[in-house]
Design a protein around this motif. Structure first.
Motif, PDB file in Angstrom:
ATOM      1  N   ARG A 218       0.824  -1.211   0.000  1.00  0.00           N
ATOM      2  CA  ARG A 218       0.000   0.000   0.000  1.00  0.00           C
ATOM      3  C   ARG A 218       0.860   1.263   0.000  1.00  0.00           C
ATOM      4  O   ARG A 218       0.583   2.216  -0.744  1.00  0.00           O
ATOM      5  CB  ARG A 218      -0.922  -0.005   1.222  1.00  0.00           C
ATOM      6  CG  ARG A 218      -1.880   1.191   1.260  1.00  0.00           C
ATOM      7  CD  ARG A 218      -2.744   1.193   2.504  1.00  0.00           C
ATOM      8  NE  ARG A 218      -3.702   0.101   2.514  1.00  0.00           N
ATOM      9  CZ  ARG A 218      -3.625  -0.963   3.304  1.00  0.00           C
ATOM     10  NH1 ARG A 218      -2.590  -1.092   4.150  1.00  0.00           N
ATOM     11  NH2 ARG A 218      -4.543  -1.902   3.260  1.00  0.00           N
ATOM     12  N   LYS A 252      -5.491 -11.987  -0.859  1.00  0.00           N
ATOM     13  CA  LYS A 252      -6.789 -11.320  -1.012  1.00  0.00           C
ATOM     14  C   LYS A 252      -6.681  -9.837  -0.659  1.00  0.00           C
ATOM     15  O   LYS A 252      -7.328  -8.986  -1.291  1.00  0.00           O
ATOM     16  CB  LYS A 252      -7.842 -12.006  -0.134  1.00  0.00           C
ATOM     17  CG  LYS A 252      -8.200 -13.406  -0.602  1.00  0.00           C
ATOM     18  CD  LYS A 252      -9.285 -14.035   0.252  1.00  0.00           C
ATOM     19  CE  LYS A 252     -10.640 -13.411  -0.027  1.00  0.00           C
ATOM     20  NZ  LYS A 252     -11.731 -14.136   0.665  1.00  0.00           N
ATOM     21  N   ARG A 253      -5.875  -9.508   0.323  1.00  0.00           N
ATOM     22  CA  ARG A 253      -5.701  -8.096   0.700  1.00  0.00           C
ATOM     23  C   ARG A 253      -4.937  -7.335  -0.391  1.00  0.00           C
ATOM     24  O   ARG A 253      -5.267  -6.185  -0.697  1.00  0.00           O
ATOM     25  CB  ARG A 253      -4.991  -8.000   2.043  1.00  0.00           C
ATOM     26  CG  ARG A 253      -5.847  -8.519   3.195  1.00  0.00           C
ATOM     27  CD  ARG A 253      -5.050  -8.627   4.488  1.00  0.00           C
ATOM     28  NE  ARG A 253      -4.662  -7.328   5.024  1.00  0.00           N
ATOM     29  CZ  ARG A 253      -3.939  -7.165   6.125  1.00  0.00           C
ATOM     30  NH1 ARG A 253      -3.509  -8.234   6.802  1.00  0.00           N
ATOM     31  NH2 ARG A 253      -3.626  -5.946   6.559  1.00  0.00           N
ATOM     32  N   ARG A 255      -5.069  -8.119  -3.523  1.00  0.00           N
ATOM     33  CA  ARG A 255      -6.053  -8.007  -4.607  1.00  0.00           C
ATOM     34  C   ARG A 255      -6.964  -6.801  -4.394  1.00  0.00           C
ATOM     35  O   ARG A 255      -7.279  -6.074  -5.355  1.00  0.00           O
ATOM     36  CB  ARG A 255      -6.884  -9.289  -4.688  1.00  0.00           C
ATOM     37  CG  ARG A 255      -8.027  -9.243  -5.716  1.00  0.00           C
ATOM     38  CD  ARG A 255      -7.477  -9.108  -7.111  1.00  0.00           C
ATOM     39  NE  ARG A 255      -8.516  -9.115  -8.132  1.00  0.00           N
ATOM     40  CZ  ARG A 255      -8.773  -8.099  -8.938  1.00  0.00           C
ATOM     41  NH1 ARG A 255      -8.102  -6.961  -8.810  1.00  0.00           N
ATOM     42  NH2 ARG A 255      -9.698  -8.187  -9.868  1.00  0.00           N
ATOM     43  N   GLU A 256      -7.377  -6.568  -3.177  1.00  0.00           N
ATOM     44  CA  GLU A 256      -8.265  -5.439  -2.903  1.00  0.00           C
ATOM     45  C   GLU A 256      -7.573  -4.108  -3.170  1.00  0.00           C
ATOM     46  O   GLU A 256      -8.177  -3.179  -3.718  1.00  0.00           O
ATOM     47  CB  GLU A 256      -8.766  -5.499  -1.456  1.00  0.00           C
ATOM     48  CG  GLU A 256      -9.797  -6.584  -1.219  1.00  0.00           C
ATOM     49  CD  GLU A 256     -10.966  -6.478  -2.181  1.00  0.00           C
ATOM     50  OE1 GLU A 256     -11.529  -5.363  -2.325  1.00  0.00           O
ATOM     51  OE2 GLU A 256     -11.308  -7.492  -2.811  1.00  0.00           O
ATOM     52  N   ILE A 257      -6.312  -4.004  -2.783  1.00  0.00           N
ATOM     53  CA  ILE A 257      -5.568  -2.763  -3.056  1.00  0.00           C
ATOM     54  C   ILE A 257      -5.432  -2.556  -4.559  1.00  0.00           C
ATOM     55  O   ILE A 257      -5.558  -1.429  -5.057  1.00  0.00           O
ATOM     56  CB  ILE A 257      -4.184  -2.815  -2.375  1.00  0.00           C
ATOM     57  CG1 ILE A 257      -4.349  -2.855  -0.858  1.00  0.00           C
ATOM     58  CG2 ILE A 257      -3.334  -1.614  -2.782  1.00  0.00           C
ATOM     59  CD1 ILE A 257      -3.051  -3.095  -0.108  1.00  0.00           C
ATOM     60  N   CYS A 258      -5.191  -3.636  -5.293  1.00  0.00           N
ATOM     61  CA  CYS A 258      -5.121  -3.530  -6.758  1.00  0.00           C
ATOM     62  C   CYS A 258      -6.438  -3.033  -7.328  1.00  0.00           C
ATOM     63  O   CYS A 258      -6.465  -2.145  -8.191  1.00  0.00           O
ATOM     64  CB  CYS A 258      -4.767  -4.889  -7.364  1.00  0.00           C
ATOM     65  SG  CYS A 258      -3.058  -5.398  -7.116  1.00  0.00           S
ATOM     66  N   ARG A 259      -7.529  -3.590  -6.850  1.00  0.00           N
ATOM     67  CA  ARG A 259      -8.846  -3.185  -7.359  1.00  0.00           C
ATOM     68  C   ARG A 259      -9.120  -1.711  -7.056  1.00  0.00           C
ATOM     69  O   ARG A 259      -9.634  -0.974  -7.912  1.00  0.00           O
ATOM     70  CB  ARG A 259      -9.932  -4.064  -6.738  1.00  0.00           C
ATOM     71  CG  ARG A 259     -11.337  -3.756  -7.265  1.00  0.00           C
ATOM     72  CD  ARG A 259     -12.382  -4.665  -6.644  1.00  0.00           C
ATOM     73  NE  ARG A 259     -12.333  -6.016  -7.198  1.00  0.00           N
ATOM     74  CZ  ARG A 259     -11.915  -7.087  -6.553  1.00  0.00           C
ATOM     75  NH1 ARG A 259     -11.484  -6.982  -5.302  1.00  0.00           N
ATOM     76  NH2 ARG A 259     -11.923  -8.263  -7.123  1.00  0.00           N
ATOM     77  N   GLU A 260      -8.787  -1.272  -5.853  1.00  0.00           N
ATOM     78  CA  GLU A 260      -9.021   0.125  -5.468  1.00  0.00           C
ATOM     79  C   GLU A 260      -8.218   1.107  -6.314  1.00  0.00           C
ATOM     80  O   GLU A 260      -8.626   2.258  -6.486  1.00  0.00           O
ATOM     81  CB  GLU A 260      -8.645   0.318  -3.994  1.00  0.00           C
ATOM     82  CG  GLU A 260      -9.555  -0.422  -3.017  1.00  0.00           C
ATOM     83  CD  GLU A 260      -8.950  -0.495  -1.623  1.00  0.00           C
ATOM     84  OE1 GLU A 260      -7.844   0.084  -1.412  1.00  0.00           O
ATOM     85  OE2 GLU A 260      -9.548  -1.144  -0.754  1.00  0.00           O
ATOM     86  N   TYR A 265      -4.326  -7.249 -11.563  1.00  0.00           N
ATOM     87  CA  TYR A 265      -3.779  -8.346 -10.768  1.00  0.00           C
ATOM     88  C   TYR A 265      -3.579  -9.548 -11.700  1.00  0.00           C
ATOM     89  O   TYR A 265      -4.549 -10.113 -12.217  1.00  0.00           O
ATOM     90  CB  TYR A 265      -4.741  -8.700  -9.628  1.00  0.00           C
ATOM     91  CG  TYR A 265      -4.170  -9.680  -8.621  1.00  0.00           C
ATOM     92  CD1 TYR A 265      -3.956 -11.009  -8.960  1.00  0.00           C
ATOM     93  CD2 TYR A 265      -3.853  -9.278  -7.325  1.00  0.00           C
ATOM     94  CE1 TYR A 265      -3.438 -11.901  -8.048  1.00  0.00           C
ATOM     95  CE2 TYR A 265      -3.338 -10.183  -6.402  1.00  0.00           C
ATOM     96  CZ  TYR A 265      -3.133 -11.486  -6.775  1.00  0.00           C
ATOM     97  OH  TYR A 265      -2.621 -12.386  -5.858  1.00  0.00           O
ATOM     98  N   LEU A 289      -9.367 -15.847  -4.909  1.00  0.00           N
ATOM     99  CA  LEU A 289      -9.045 -14.671  -5.720  1.00  0.00           C
ATOM    100  C   LEU A 289      -9.849 -14.652  -7.014  1.00  0.00           C
ATOM    101  O   LEU A 289     -10.208 -15.700  -7.552  1.00  0.00           O
ATOM    102  CB  LEU A 289      -7.555 -14.677  -6.079  1.00  0.00           C
ATOM    103  CG  LEU A 289      -6.543 -14.638  -4.935  1.00  0.00           C
ATOM    104  CD1 LEU A 289      -5.144 -14.839  -5.485  1.00  0.00           C
ATOM    105  CD2 LEU A 289      -6.642 -13.324  -4.192  1.00  0.00           C
TER     106      LEU A 289
END
Length: 472
Positions: A218, A252-253, A255-260, A265, A289
């Motif tokens: 992050r 998974k965490r 992945r979420e930062i990538c999506r935001e 990914y 994922l």
């Protein structure tokens, strides 16, 4: 099948023929050679394979511990796959992918889409893992160019990663020895820490280590700027880095930062795909994922034919189709893209996997991991780790310091040499031994493999003590 084995071209050098060794030394450049022996070396000559076994030039039968190169998932000498190769070659051996297509590639793309997680629905076929990762990266660049974001091209990778040997894919590799003498696109790549719990700081808990990894990712996005980062590329399990299984929840965490931050990914399943963890794709079924792309190779044909690919999100393709640049050309392709023989073999390989091999792999994996874990009783072994039917035995000089045996960087090779003599082929990685046998391995064969590995490590300990380089 016996009759087929007797039909051999007269000019083929027979396994065990001394001529093959001399020809290799004079004419063959081996992969990953050292400068002092490049173009002048011969390696262990393998003659035949059957089930989980291979036979070397001397006639010794060995358990194929690495399954070739993580890839002989359904085992050696499967007549079904050999017959498909012959039948497809007699029907259509090749077609140009530039302006024609073949039926096996379309059917294989459909079956892959059915098994892939999320909205991964379209596959671009390549010749192997390196070209699959290269394709994913070039697609990311094209995607951002078309969307008017030419500056969004940086790629995040990690220490311990291995993603290939082509220029861009090799630039992501996080093992220092891979890059000491090789150039790469360093200006495009950001390397973060390896998610290796065994190498975390001594006082740090697993939860704190996971938080550190996520915070590092992050903070890097914030520092560099999401507008400049195009992709994160990561193996669900770092294979050639030593079978590094990441902490629970870490991927998974990320992945979420990538999506935001609209960072693509890319899940590199060149090793973990097609059964190594008991599923066709580990990203969804094992790690929960839904990547933007998945790269694969190796197990898709169980090594019987070179084939790889990239599965791409429907969303990404829709965004390209809706763009203001409908004439923008994705100028990327390979002579052997969507090869009809490779795709036909992959279809039959999928049948074999789905008709029982995957189920067997899931059922036997806990036994495989538990039996290997007993090797931690040996003082040279710092950790045995793994997932599914892939595992690593990491040797250390001292368990307290976890010193990776800097006094002897060939510990893995020493163990492999002893195991070869005893009937097992091992994948040595400096101070580590990697095991990833064919998925059809039985409990009795696992027992044989572990017994040989135990004896090979024990003999290596004796050697190191006698030479005075280890006191364990």
């Amino acid at each position: 099948m016996a009759a087929a084995r007797e039909i051999k071209a007269r000019e083929v050098v027979e396994p065990g023929d001394d001529d093959a060794v001399e020809l290799a030394k004079r004419h063959l450049v081996q992969p990953w050679p050292y400068a002092g022996s490049v173009g002048a070396e011969a390696r262990a000559l393998i003659g035949e394979g059957e089930d989980i076994y291979i036979t070397d030039a001397s006639g010794k039968r060995l358990i194929d511990g690495p399954a070739g190169m993580w890839c002989i998932n359904v085992g050696h000498r499967r007549e079904e796959l050999a017959r498909v190769m012959y039948d497809q070659a007699m029907a259509l051996s090749y077609n140009t992918p530039w302006y024609t297509m073949n039926a096996p590639s379309a059917e294989l793309a459909r079956r892959i889409a059915d098994a892939a997680p999320g909205d991964l629905s379209h596959t671009f076929f390549t010749t192997g893992g390196s070209s699959a990762v290269e394709t994913a990266l070039r697609f990311m660049q094209f995607y951002n160019n078309v969307r008017g974001r030419p500056e969004k091209k940086l790629i995040i990778s990690r220490g311990g990663a291995y993603h290939g040997s082509t220029y861009l894919s090799a630039s992501l590799n996080g093992r220092p020895r891979d890059r000491h003498w090789m150039d790469g696109a360093d200006e495009l790549v950001i390397k973060l820490s390896s998610p290796d719990p065994f190498r975390r700081p001594k006082e740090m808990s697993i939860d704190a280590f996971t938080d550190f990894l996520v915070d590092q990712f992050r903070d890097t996005v914030a520092r560099v700027g999401a507008g400049r980062i195009g992709a994160f590329v990561g193996e669900p399990v770092q294979a050639s880095g030593g079978v590094v299984v990441p902490p629970d929840g870490y991927l998974k965490r990320i992945r979420e930062i990538c999506r935001e931050n609209e960072i693509l990914y890319v899940s590199d399943e060149v090793v973990t795909g097609f059964g190594r963890l008991g599923h066709l794709f580990a990203s969804g079924d094992v790690f929960g994922l839904d990547p933007d792309m998945i790269t694969f190779a190796k197990g898709v044909t169980s090594g019987y034919f070179p084939l790889g690919g990239v599965i791409i999100s429907e969303r990404l393709l829709e965004e390209l189709r809706r763009s203001n640049h409908p004439d923008a050309l994705f100028g990327h392709g390979l002579t052997y893209t969507s090869h009809p023989i490779g795709c036909a073999v992959a279809l039959k390989n999928l049948d074999l996997l789905e008709e029982g091999v995957l189920q067997h792999a899931r059922e036997i994996a806990p036994y495989f991991q538990a039996r290997l874990k007993t090797l931690e009783e040996l003082p040279l072994v710092g950790e045995v780790r793994g997932a599914g039917l892939m595992a690593c035995v990491e040797c250390v000089a001292d368990r307290e310091s976890k010193d990776p045996l800097q006094l002897d960087k060939d510990v893995g090779k020493r163990i492999d040499a002893h195991c070869h003599e005893l009937g097992l082929l091992v994948r040595p990685l400096i101070n580590m031994c990697v095991m990833s046998p064919p998925l059809i391995i039985s409990r009795e064969q696992i027992d044989d493999m572990v017994a040989i590995l135990r004896e090979g490590i024990s003999r290596t300990m004796d050697d190191l003590r006698k030479e005075g380089v280890w006191r364990g």
